[in-house]
Design a protein around this motif. Structure first.
Motif, mmCIF file in Angstrom:
data_model
loop_
_atom_site.group_PDB
_atom_site.id
_atom_site.type_symbol
_atom_site.label_atom_id
_atom_site.label_comp_id
_atom_site.label_asym_id
_atom_site.label_seq_id
_atom_site.Cartn_x
_atom_site.Cartn_y
_atom_site.Cartn_z
ATOM 1 N N THR A 82 0.854 -1.173 0.000
ATOM 2 C CA THR A 82 0.000 0.000 0.000
ATOM 3 C C THR A 82 0.889 1.222 0.000
ATOM 4 O O THR A 82 1.759 1.365 0.859
ATOM 5 C CB THR A 82 -0.910 0.021 1.239
ATOM 6 O OG1 THR A 82 -1.729 -1.148 1.223
ATOM 7 C CG2 THR A 82 -1.801 1.254 1.237
ATOM 8 N N ASP A 90 -6.013 8.513 2.100
ATOM 9 C CA ASP A 90 -6.798 7.310 2.422
ATOM 10 C C ASP A 90 -8.203 7.412 1.848
ATOM 11 O O ASP A 90 -8.753 6.434 1.330
ATOM 12 C CB ASP A 90 -6.868 7.114 3.938
ATOM 13 C CG ASP A 90 -5.542 6.677 4.528
ATOM 14 O OD1 ASP A 90 -4.652 6.279 3.745
ATOM 15 O OD2 ASP A 90 -5.394 6.737 5.771
ATOM 16 N N VAL A 136 -8.029 7.002 -2.067
ATOM 17 C CA VAL A 136 -7.801 5.607 -2.456
ATOM 18 C C VAL A 136 -9.074 4.804 -2.277
ATOM 19 O O VAL A 136 -9.443 3.973 -3.114
ATOM 20 C CB VAL A 136 -6.643 4.994 -1.645
ATOM 21 C CG1 VAL A 136 -6.588 3.480 -1.831
ATOM 22 C CG2 VAL A 136 -5.326 5.620 -2.068
ATOM 23 N N LYS A 137 -9.779 5.066 -1.193
ATOM 24 C CA LYS A 137 -11.001 4.321 -0.916
ATOM 25 C C LYS A 137 -12.098 4.642 -1.921
ATOM 26 O O LYS A 137 -12.826 3.777 -2.390
ATOM 27 C CB LYS A 137 -11.489 4.644 0.496
ATOM 28 C CG LYS A 137 -12.791 3.932 0.880
ATOM 29 C CD LYS A 137 -13.217 4.317 2.284
ATOM 30 C CE LYS A 137 -14.530 3.633 2.658
ATOM 31 N NZ LYS A 137 -14.970 4.010 4.013
ATOM 32 N N ASP A 191 -0.123 0.228 -5.516
ATOM 33 C CA ASP A 191 -1.055 0.238 -4.389
ATOM 34 C C ASP A 191 -2.045 -0.909 -4.567
ATOM 35 O O ASP A 191 -2.685 -1.030 -5.614
ATOM 36 C CB ASP A 191 -1.799 1.572 -4.317
ATOM 37 C CG ASP A 191 -2.692 1.643 -3.088
ATOM 38 O OD1 ASP A 191 -2.244 2.199 -2.068
ATOM 39 O OD2 ASP A 191 -3.830 1.132 -3.160
ATOM 40 N N ASP A 216 -5.021 -1.662 -3.355
ATOM 41 C CA ASP A 216 -6.433 -1.368 -3.582
ATOM 42 C C ASP A 216 -6.679 -0.904 -5.021
ATOM 43 O O ASP A 216 -7.614 -1.356 -5.686
ATOM 44 C CB ASP A 216 -6.917 -0.305 -2.594
ATOM 45 C CG ASP A 216 -6.888 -0.803 -1.152
ATOM 46 O OD1 ASP A 216 -7.144 -2.005 -0.948
ATOM 47 O OD2 ASP A 216 -6.606 0.006 -0.252
ATOM 48 N N ASN A 262 -6.142 -3.911 -7.440
ATOM 49 C CA ASN A 262 -7.251 -4.867 -7.481
ATOM 50 C C ASN A 262 -8.435 -4.310 -8.258
ATOM 51 O O ASN A 262 -9.120 -5.044 -8.985
ATOM 52 C CB ASN A 262 -7.674 -5.246 -6.062
ATOM 53 C CG ASN A 262 -6.677 -6.173 -5.395
ATOM 54 O OD1 ASN A 262 -5.924 -6.876 -6.062
ATOM 55 N ND2 ASN A 262 -6.658 -6.158 -4.075
ATOM 56 N N PHE A 263 -8.677 -2.995 -8.122
ATOM 57 C CA PHE A 263 -9.775 -2.379 -8.867
ATOM 58 C C PHE A 263 -9.512 -2.443 -10.368
ATOM 59 O O PHE A 263 -10.380 -2.823 -11.147
ATOM 60 C CB PHE A 263 -9.957 -0.923 -8.428
ATOM 61 C CG PHE A 263 -11.032 -0.209 -9.192
ATOM 62 C CD1 PHE A 263 -12.347 -0.227 -8.757
ATOM 63 C CD2 PHE A 263 -10.735 0.471 -10.367
ATOM 64 C CE1 PHE A 263 -13.338 0.427 -9.468
ATOM 65 C CE2 PHE A 263 -11.725 1.122 -11.090
ATOM 66 C CZ PHE A 263 -13.036 1.099 -10.638
#
Length: 300
Positions: free
Chosen positions: A25, A50, A53-54, A281, A283, A286-287
Motif C-alpha cells: 500500500t 486514504d 484511495v477508498k 497500491d 487497492d 485490485n480495482f
C-alpha cells in the motif's frame, strides 16, 4: 467531479512508490501535514490520501495515465488544435445554458478557460490515440471484423408460406438486376423497412440472422445474393452488398469501433502495456485488475 479528480491527483503525487511490490500500500510523505481545516475539523495528507484511495483513486489513476500516454503518443498539430477548439465550442454552447461560462467552469473545478481548453486538447488526443491503434493494427482488425456495407429485403413467410416467400424473393432479385430502384423493390416486397437502408455490418453484427452473417462472411466484392432462407426457416432475405473497399469503409468502421467498449479497452490496454504502466497500491491494483485487466499487461 473535476475538482475532486484534481485533489486526488495531488494526493497521489505525494505517494512514495513501493517499487516492485504490487501487494503493498503506497504511503504518503509528511502524513500529518495539514491540508484542509473547516472549523475544528482538520484533514491531513494521510486522511486525504486514504479517502481518495477508498473512493475513486483507481479511476483517477486511469484518467491521469491516459492523459500522459495521449500526450506522449500524439503530437500537437493544427488538426489537434482545430478539433480541440471544435470540442471546446460544443461544450461551451451547452454550458452557457447553465449561466456565466467562466463561473460554470469554476463550479466544475476548472481554474480557468485555458484549463478547460487543456482538457479539450487531451480529450482530442485520446480520441486520436484510438485511431493510431487502428492504423497500426489495421490489417488484423479488418480481418477480425470483416466490415462491409449492405442493404437487405426480408420477405416474411409467416402468412404466405415458404414457397411463396422464396418466389417473391426471386422476383425481387430479378427486378433489382434489371435496374429497378432497390428502395422501391424493398417497399414492394419487404416487411422490415430499416433493413433496406445501407448500413455498416461486421461479423459481430448480432442483429443479423445467422444465415445472413454466414453469407456476408464470404463476400469480397459488391454483389447481389440469391434468396437466403433465414435460420428459423420462416422467411427469405435478399442481400445487396454495396461497399467492400477498405478505404471507402474506413471512416464509418473507425466510428463504429469507437462505440465498442471491449475494443476500446483493448486499444487502451495496448498503449498502457507499451508505456509499461504499473500499479503499486494494492487497492488500486485490485480495482484495475477487476475492471480493466488489459491495462495491466502481463507483468503486473
Amino acid at each position: 467531479m473535476k475538482k475532486f479528480i484534481k485533489i486526488v491527483i495531488i494526493a497521489l503525487s505525494l505517494c512514495t512508490v513501493l517499487a516492485g511490490c504490487k501487494d503493498a500500500t503506497a504511503t504518503v510523505s509528511n502524513p500529518n501535514e495539514l491540508v484542509i481545516q473547516i472549523g475544528k475539523e482538520k484533514i491531513t495528507k494521510k486522511d486525504l490520501y486514504d479517502r481518495m484511495v477508498k473512493d475513486d483513486a483507481a479511476n483517477t489513476i486511469i484518467t491521469k495515465a491516459m492523459e500522459i500516454i495521449a500526450n506522449a503518443e500524439i503530437e500537437d498539430s493544427e488538426d489537434i488544435t482545430k478539433k480541440a477548439q471544435e470540442l471546446f465550442d460544443s461544450y461551451k454552447s451547452q454550458l452557457e445554458t447553465q449561466g456565466d461560462f467562466e463561473e460554470v467552469l469554476k463550479n466544475l473545478g476548472y481554474d480557468s478557460v485555458d484549463d478547460f481548453m487543456k482538457f479539450c486538447v487531451t480529450r482530442t488526443k485520446s480520441d486520436k490515440l484510438v485511431e493510431k491503434y487502428i492504423d497500426e493494427k489495421w490489417d488484423d482488425i479488418f480481418r477480425e471484423y470483416l466490415p462491409l456495407k449492405a442493404r437487405m429485403i426480408f420477405i416474411d413467410a409467416s402468412d404466405i408460406g415458404n414457397e411463396a416467400a422464396r418466389e417473391k424473393a426471386n422476383e425481387a432479385i430479378t427486378k433489382i438486376k434489371t435496374g429497378e430502384d432497390f428502395a422501391a423493390v424493398a417497399a414492394e416486397f419487404g416487411s422490415k423497412e430499416d433493413l433496406a437502408k445501407e448500413q455498416l455490418y461486421t461479423r459481430n453484427s448480432t442483429s443479423l440472422d445467422y444465415n445472413v452473417l454466414a453469407y456476408l462472411a464470404t463476400v469480397q466484392n459488391p454483389t447481389l445474393s440469391d434468396a437466403i432462407v433465414n435460420k428459423n426457416a420462416n422467411g427469405y432475405y435478399v442481400v445487396q452488398t454495396t461497399v467492400t473497399n477498405q478505404a471507402q469503409l474506413k471512416d464509418d468502421f473507425v466510428a463504429y469501433l469507437k462505440t465498442v467498449s471491449s475494443f476500446m479497452d483493448r486499444s487502451n490496454g495496448y498503449f498502457f502495456t507499451k508505456h509499461n504502466f504499473k500499479l503499486y497500491d494494492i487497492d488500486a491494483y485490485n480495482f484495475v485488475k477487476a475492471n480493466y485487466p488489459s491495462y495491466l499487461g502481463t507483468e503486473n
